[in-house]
Write an enzyme that holds these catalytic residues in place. Structure first.
Site, short mmCIF file in Angstrom:
data_model
loop_
_atom_site.label_atom_id
_atom_site.label_comp_id
_atom_site.label_asym_id
_atom_site.label_seq_id
_atom_site.Cartn_x
_atom_site.Cartn_y
_atom_site.Cartn_z
N TYR A 134 -13.94 16.06 15.47
CA TYR A 134 -14.27 17.44 15.00
C TYR A 134 -13.85 18.33 16.16
CZ TYR A 134 -16.87 21.45 13.44
OH TYR A 134 -17.20 22.85 13.32
N LYS A 185 -10.96 21.35 16.04
CA LYS A 185 -11.04 22.83 15.96
C LYS A 185 -10.49 23.19 17.41
CE LYS A 185 -13.81 23.44 12.50
NZ LYS A 185 -13.20 24.03 11.49
#
Length: 288
Positions: A173, A177
């Site tokens: 994640y 990002k």
């Protein structure tokens, strides 16, 4: 929950805004708003025509109903944002009806626990597909349209997890990002001379319906996750809410930010500028 003061920008009146990931996880009837739903709400309050897209059609319809209930214009469409075919389908639908797309907001995402030494290849691929590929696919479909128009604003929702380690193992994640932030930067520069602005926002600790659901869960594990998240060390002393994020999106969509492109706007109450990692032994109140 009382709504926070929302930003209004008159120049957004009549503009067509495509919000991908406009539903919300957790209880869709919660008094709290998810980021995507709040973004649709705030853009509509400035008079934008909002198309709320989500994998969960019921959730997108709930967002549409909440926005329409307050006098806004908002249509709900189901979309699998990881599918190029599905993205192009909804883009074609919007173009057939409205003839243009002025604002694109990419708000799709979700985190799974995993560290570099133990996360499976399948879990890694799924996280990159959900958190990064979705942003690329929508930009890929809509940039040529905006280029032909000679104008447009794209806002990609990233995270402070893409900027620093937050004390929990979410390597895929965080990596995705970080890539969203850089994708926004280089795309913003590449298209700066074509009337198109591309920026990202990086929310910090935000209280959403999903977090509320974890706190009310029968599962001790879920409640422990809620406890860890809400026991934070945000310098301003509280978590943010979805309208803090939505106000920043409206600003970046509007002419008020006409000279801003390729930037990452951090919305975190000062957390990434502090020395903490996200959790604190000196607990602060998390009430909104």
């Amino acid at each position: 929950m009382a709504h926070r003061q929302t930003a209004r920008y008159p120049d957004l009146k009549g503009q067509v805004a495509l919000v991908i990931g406009a539903g919300q996880s957790g209880d869709i009837k919660s008094s709290f708003w998810g980021n995507g739903a709040a973004i649709a709400k705030v853009l509509s309050e400035s008079g934008a025509k909002v198309i709320a897209c989500d994998m969960n059609l019921e959730s997108a319809q709930q967002t549409s109903a909440r926005v329409k209930g307050d006098g806004g214009i908002c249509e709900a469409i189901q979309v699998d944002a990881t599918s190029q075919t599905d993205i192009r389908r909804i883009v074609n639908q919007v173009m057939e009806k409205f003839g243009r797309i002025d604002i694109l907001v990419n708000n799709v995402g979700g985190t799974k626990t995993g560290d570099p030494g133990t996360m499976s290849e399948q879990a890694w691929d799924a996280q990159i597909r959900l958190n990064l590929k979705t942003t690329f696919l929508s930009c890929n479909a809509i940039l040529p349209i905006m280029e032909k128009q000679g104008s447009g604003s794209i806002i990609n929702n990233a995270s402070i997890a893409g900027m620093r380690y937050l004390g929990k193992p979410q390597v895929a994640y965080a990596s995705a990002k970080a890539a969203v932030i850089h994708l926004s930067k280089i795309t913003g520069i590449m298209y700066a001379g074509k009337g198109i602005r591309v920026n990202s926002i990086s929310p910090g600790m935000v209280y959403t319906p999903l977090l509320e659901m974890l706190g009310n869960s029968d599962s001790a594990e879920d409640r422990e996750i809620h406890k860890k998240i809400t026991e934070h060390n945000v310098p301003q002393g509280s978590m943010g809410d979805a309208f803090d994020v939505a106000n920043c999106v409206a600003f970046l969509a509007s002419g008020a930010s006409r000279y801003i492109t390729g930037q990452n706007l951090v919305v975190d109450g000062g957390l990434t500028g502090s020395t903490g990692t996200g959790w604190s032994s000196q607990l602060r109140s998390s009430k909104l």
